[in-house]
Design a protein around this motif. Structure first.
Motif, PDB file in Angstrom:
ATOM      1  N   ARG A  75       0.797  -1.227   0.000  1.00 29.84           N
ATOM      2  CA  ARG A  75       0.000   0.000   0.000  1.00 29.84           C
ATOM      3  C   ARG A  75       0.832   1.281   0.000  1.00 29.84           C
ATOM      4  N   PRO A  76       1.897   1.393   0.775  1.00 35.74           N
ATOM      5  CA  PRO A  76       2.657   2.648   0.753  1.00 35.74           C
ATOM      6  C   PRO A  76       3.226   3.004  -0.621  1.00 35.74           C
ATOM      7  N   TYR A  77       3.508   2.014  -1.432  1.00 37.67           N
ATOM      8  CA  TYR A  77       4.031   2.266  -2.770  1.00 37.67           C
ATOM      9  C   TYR A  77       2.897   2.526  -3.765  1.00 37.67           C
ATOM     10  N   LEU A  78       1.839   1.743  -3.650  1.00 34.64           N
ATOM     11  CA  LEU A  78       0.753   1.836  -4.625  1.00 34.64           C
ATOM     12  C   LEU A  78      -0.052   3.120  -4.493  1.00 34.64           C
ATOM     13  N   GLN A  79      -0.061   3.720  -3.333  1.00 30.97           N
ATOM     14  CA  GLN A  79      -0.861   4.938  -3.167  1.00 30.97           C
ATOM     15  C   GLN A  79      -0.340   6.079  -4.046  1.00 30.97           C
ATOM     16  N   HIS A  80       0.862   5.913  -4.606  1.00 33.03           N
ATOM     17  CA  HIS A  80       1.425   6.935  -5.483  1.00 33.03           C
ATOM     18  C   HIS A  80       0.994   6.758  -6.944  1.00 33.03           C
ATOM     19  N   ALA A  81       0.402   5.625  -7.275  1.00 34.08           N
ATOM     20  CA  ALA A  81       0.008   5.384  -8.671  1.00 34.08           C
ATOM     21  C   ALA A  81      -1.215   6.212  -9.042  1.00 34.08           C
ATOM     22  N   ASP A  82      -1.349   6.484 -10.334  1.00 32.39           N
ATOM     23  CA  ASP A  82      -2.481   7.264 -10.839  1.00 32.39           C
ATOM     24  C   ASP A  82      -3.681   6.386 -11.176  1.00 32.39           C
ATOM     25  N   ALA A  83      -3.440   5.120 -11.487  1.00 35.79           N
ATOM     26  CA  ALA A  83      -4.529   4.219 -11.869  1.00 35.79           C
ATOM     27  C   ALA A  83      -4.105   2.787 -11.591  1.00 35.79           C
ATOM     28  N   TYR A  84      -5.109   1.915 -11.520  1.00 32.44           N
ATOM     29  CA  TYR A  84      -4.878   0.513 -11.166  1.00 32.44           C
ATOM     30  C   TYR A  84      -5.707  -0.358 -12.103  1.00 32.44           C
ATOM     31  N   VAL A  85      -5.114  -1.467 -12.526  1.00 29.96           N
ATOM     32  CA  VAL A  85      -5.796  -2.393 -13.432  1.00 29.96           C
ATOM     33  C   VAL A  85      -5.768  -3.785 -12.816  1.00 29.96           C
ATOM     34  N   PHE A  86      -6.934  -4.426 -12.785  1.00 33.70           N
ATOM     35  CA  PHE A  86      -7.071  -5.786 -12.280  1.00 33.70           C
ATOM     36  C   PHE A  86      -7.813  -6.632 -13.306  1.00 33.70           C
ATOM     37  N   SER A  87      -7.679  -7.947 -13.167  1.00 33.77           N
ATOM     38  CA  SER A  87      -8.376  -8.867 -14.067  1.00 33.77           C
ATOM     39  C   SER A  87      -9.810  -9.128 -13.630  1.00 33.77           C
ATOM     40  N   ARG A  88     -10.084  -8.946 -12.325  1.00 31.03           N
ATOM     41  CA  ARG A  88     -11.436  -9.174 -11.794  1.00 31.03           C
ATOM     42  C   ARG A  88     -11.736  -8.116 -10.740  1.00 31.03           C
TER      43      ARG A  88
ATOM     44  N   VAL B   3      -9.867  -6.434  -6.247  1.00 28.25           N
ATOM     45  CA  VAL B   3      -9.485  -5.069  -5.886  1.00 28.25           C
ATOM     46  C   VAL B   3      -9.630  -4.864  -4.383  1.00 28.25           C
ATOM     47  N   PRO B   4      -8.561  -4.460  -3.676  1.00 30.66           N
ATOM     48  CA  PRO B   4      -8.707  -4.182  -2.245  1.00 30.66           C
ATOM     49  C   PRO B   4      -9.594  -2.962  -2.013  1.00 30.66           C
ATOM     50  N   ALA B   5     -10.310  -2.964  -0.910  1.00 27.90           N
ATOM     51  CA  ALA B   5     -11.325  -1.941  -0.652  1.00 27.90           C
ATOM     52  C   ALA B   5     -10.734  -0.542  -0.546  1.00 27.90           C
ATOM     53  N   TRP B   6      -9.474  -0.406  -0.170  1.00 29.06           N
ATOM     54  CA  TRP B   6      -8.889   0.919   0.035  1.00 29.06           C
ATOM     55  C   TRP B   6      -8.478   1.616  -1.255  1.00 29.06           C
ATOM     56  N   LEU B   7      -8.475   0.911  -2.383  1.00 28.01           N
ATOM     57  CA  LEU B   7      -8.147   1.575  -3.641  1.00 28.01           C
ATOM     58  C   LEU B   7      -9.336   2.397  -4.125  1.00 28.01           C
ATOM     59  N   PRO B   8      -9.124   3.624  -4.598  1.00 24.44           N
ATOM     60  CA  PRO B   8     -10.238   4.452  -5.086  1.00 24.44           C
ATOM     61  C   PRO B   8     -10.883   3.841  -6.323  1.00 24.44           C
ATOM     62  N   ALA B   9     -12.182   3.623  -6.250  1.00 22.29           N
ATOM     63  CA  ALA B   9     -12.895   2.956  -7.346  1.00 22.29           C
ATOM     64  C   ALA B   9     -12.778   3.713  -8.661  1.00 22.29           C
ATOM     65  N   GLU B  10     -12.753   5.046  -8.581  1.00 24.46           N
ATOM     66  CA  GLU B  10     -12.728   5.850  -9.810  1.00 24.46           C
ATOM     67  C   GLU B  10     -11.391   5.741 -10.541  1.00 24.46           C
ATOM     68  N   ARG B  11     -10.373   5.197  -9.887  1.00 22.64           N
ATOM     69  CA  ARG B  11      -9.079   5.048 -10.533  1.00 22.64           C
ATOM     70  C   ARG B  11      -8.769   3.596 -10.874  1.00 22.64           C
ATOM     71  N   THR B  12      -9.727   2.741 -10.723  1.00 19.04           N
ATOM     72  CA  THR B  12      -9.515   1.310 -10.927  1.00 19.04           C
ATOM     73  C   THR B  12     -10.285   0.828 -12.153  1.00 19.04           C
ATOM     74  N   ARG B  13      -9.631   0.069 -12.995  1.00 20.17           N
ATOM     75  CA  ARG B  13     -10.249  -0.493 -14.194  1.00 20.17           C
ATOM     76  C   ARG B  13     -10.103  -2.020 -14.181  1.00 20.17           C
ATOM     77  N   ILE B  14     -11.072  -2.681 -14.773  1.00 17.84           N
ATOM     78  CA  ILE B  14     -11.013  -4.134 -14.954  1.00 17.84           C
ATOM     79  C   ILE B  14     -10.733  -4.412 -16.422  1.00 17.84           C
ATOM     80  N   ILE B  15      -9.591  -5.020 -16.693  1.00 20.37           N
ATOM     81  CA  ILE B  15      -9.202  -5.367 -18.064  1.00 20.37           C
ATOM     82  C   ILE B  15      -8.790  -6.834 -18.074  1.00 20.37           C
ATOM     83  N   THR B  16      -9.555  -7.644 -18.765  1.00 21.06           N
ATOM     84  CA  THR B  16      -9.222  -9.068 -18.827  1.00 21.06           C
ATOM     85  C   THR B  16      -8.088  -9.293 -19.819  1.00 21.06           C
TER      86      THR B  16
END
Length: 481
Positions: free
Chosen positions: A186-199, A203-216
């Protein structure tokens, strides 16, 4: 070779040639292809003067590297500036990140994540970051892949670079192990602008939903791992590599990614009393030598619930060596030990193969031939991020028997494969495998549905379009904003 590597320090540059994206039109249809070309043209205009950097921990030996081989090649053909870098690290660093890999899949490891662990992780990535910062420019976009690269995010954001962190792993159910893993990252990831997951469930609950995308993830139909191979070529490739006993006169030739013709000159390392014959029904699982792929469980299920009842052989195949996976040799050795302890009549129907990885294309065509030759492909994983080997086998029209974990049920829909709800239920897995081996018409029906499922949902044009949407959105705001 269409892919070469060069290293001037810790970072290694992977030189990947353009792949003709126009070839996708014949697979996905003109309408989908036209949509991809239009999106690429719009993106080029918005992205002019910038570079996309994709950073991973390896360029061989796994689904992430294989996807990047294809996607980077297609993006280059679309005339977008993209570069691929691989971090440099030592075995103790990869031991830490392998532990994180298990934690994010929900499995406790043998290591304690403390201040010293974090310090070593940071030191290794700081050295990589210094080299990376000499290459990137403000406004560029960097795609970081998996826990091995997460610690680069703070350095890049502070340098005015847009950072996207892409996780290829995860689990639907959070527990103490996943919480430990995410707490470390978490201390490193909080600096990212966006996050991509497969499902979404990963996604952990603490990540901002508006910056998270699902890309299979997706497959490349024209890569050596997925290209069409005639049956005689399949047998010739497997015979040349020492994987089946099928002397042939046909040259084991295949198309490399640059369009040239390659021949299989490598030889797999096989542990077996005898090689499978060309006409014996063969069950195949192709995976890393990773405890979460449960190769040992497949072997036990076959030995106890399949071999006594129906004809057929089992082959478990994994890479000879993967630099960022220090457990591989131990897992393979444990499988060999279990194999040696089986009764001789059963042991004689099981083979363990280590596929050479020195030549990426040659390794890929071996996997392609194995899956095409298989009567059934299995993926009895205990955990998966997505499980791209499932889609690859489905593309080849193979019936896949797999665990209902991670992204596998996203791929195998009703009638397009067989799912076992409990990955640890060896009896159910064995019964399902026994049923498939006994019913050739069911295998053919399931295989045809599987191919169409992949064509509709998991070919690269959709993958690229989703990334274009994400990266376009990133350009509308400042890095870190």
């Amino acid at each position: 070779m269409t892919t070469t590597i060069s290293a001037t320090g810790r970072l290694t540059t992977v030189h990947t040639a353009a792949r003709p994206v126009a070839a996708l039109a014949g697979v996905v249809g003109e309408q989908r292809y036209a949509g991809l070309r239009a999106a690429a043209e719009d993106f080029r205009v918005r992205f002019a003067g910038r570079t996309i950097w994709t950073v991973s921990s390896t360029c061989t030996g796994g689904g992430v590297a294989e996807m990047l081989q294809a996607l980077v090649g297609y993006v280059r053909d679309l005339d977008v500036d993209i570069r691929w870098l691989v971090i440099g690290a030592n075995p103790s660093f990869f031991a830490v990140t392998k532990h994180l890999h298990h934690l994010l899949h929900g499995f406790p490891g043998r290591m304690t994540l403390g201040p010293q662990t974090a310090a070593h992780y940071e030191d290794v990535l700081a050295a990589n970051a210094q080299e990376l910062l000499a290459l990137v420019h403000p406004g560029d976009i960097v795609l970081l892949h998996d826990p091995q690269t997460a610690g680069l995010a703070p350095w890049l954001t502070h340098a005015g670079v847009h950072v996207v962190w892409r996780s290829h792993i995860g689990t639907d159910l959070q527990n103490d192990a996943t919480r430990d893993g995410w707490a470390f990252l978490r201390p490193y990831l909080q600096h990212a602008d966006a996050y991509v997951f497969s499902r979404r469930a990963f996604v952990p609950a603490w990540l901002p939903a508006e910056r998270t995308r699902i890309i299979t993830p997706s497959i490349d139909p024209f890569a050596p791992k997925n290209q069409d191979l005639a049956p005689d070529t399949v047998r010739a490739v497997l015979d040349a590599a020492g994987l089946i006993e099928a002397p042939t006169r046909a040259a084991p030739a295949y198309l490399r990614r640059d369009g040239s013709t390659g021949t299989v000159e490598c030889h797999a390392t096989v542990v077996a009393d005898s090689l499978p014959g060309p006409d014996e029904p063969l069950v195949v699982q192709v995976s890393r030598w990773d405890p979460l792929k449960d190769m040992a469980g497949v072997m036990r299920a076959f030995a106890e619930y399949v071999a006594p009842h129906v004809p057929g052989r089992l082959m478990l195949a994994g890479p000879a060596l993967v630099a960022d996976d220090p457990e591989g040799a131990l897992v393979r050795a444990a499988c060999v030990q279990r194999w040696r302890g089986l009764p001789p009549p059963v042991r004689g129907r099981i083979a363990l193969a280590s596929l050479p990885v020195d030549d990426v294309d040659e390794n890929a065509v071996l996997v392609n031939a194995l899956q095409r030759h298989a009567a059934v492909v299995t993926q009895k994983s205990l955990a998966e991020g997505f499980g791209l080997t499932v889609a690859e086998a489905m593309w080849k029209g193979r019936p896949v028997l797999a665990s209902t974990v991670g992204g596998i049920p996203d791929q195998i829909t009703e009638g397009a494969g067989v799912l076992v709800p409990d990955a640890t239920d060896l009896a159910s897995f064995g019964a399902a495998l026994r049923g498939l081996l006994a019913d050739a018409s069911a295998r053919q029906r399931i295989g045809a549905a599987a191919h169409e499922r992949v064509r509709a949902a998991f070919v690269g044009d959709k993958h690229l379009l989703r990334y274009a949407e994400l990266l376009t959105a990133l350009l509308s705001r400042p890095p870190g904003g």
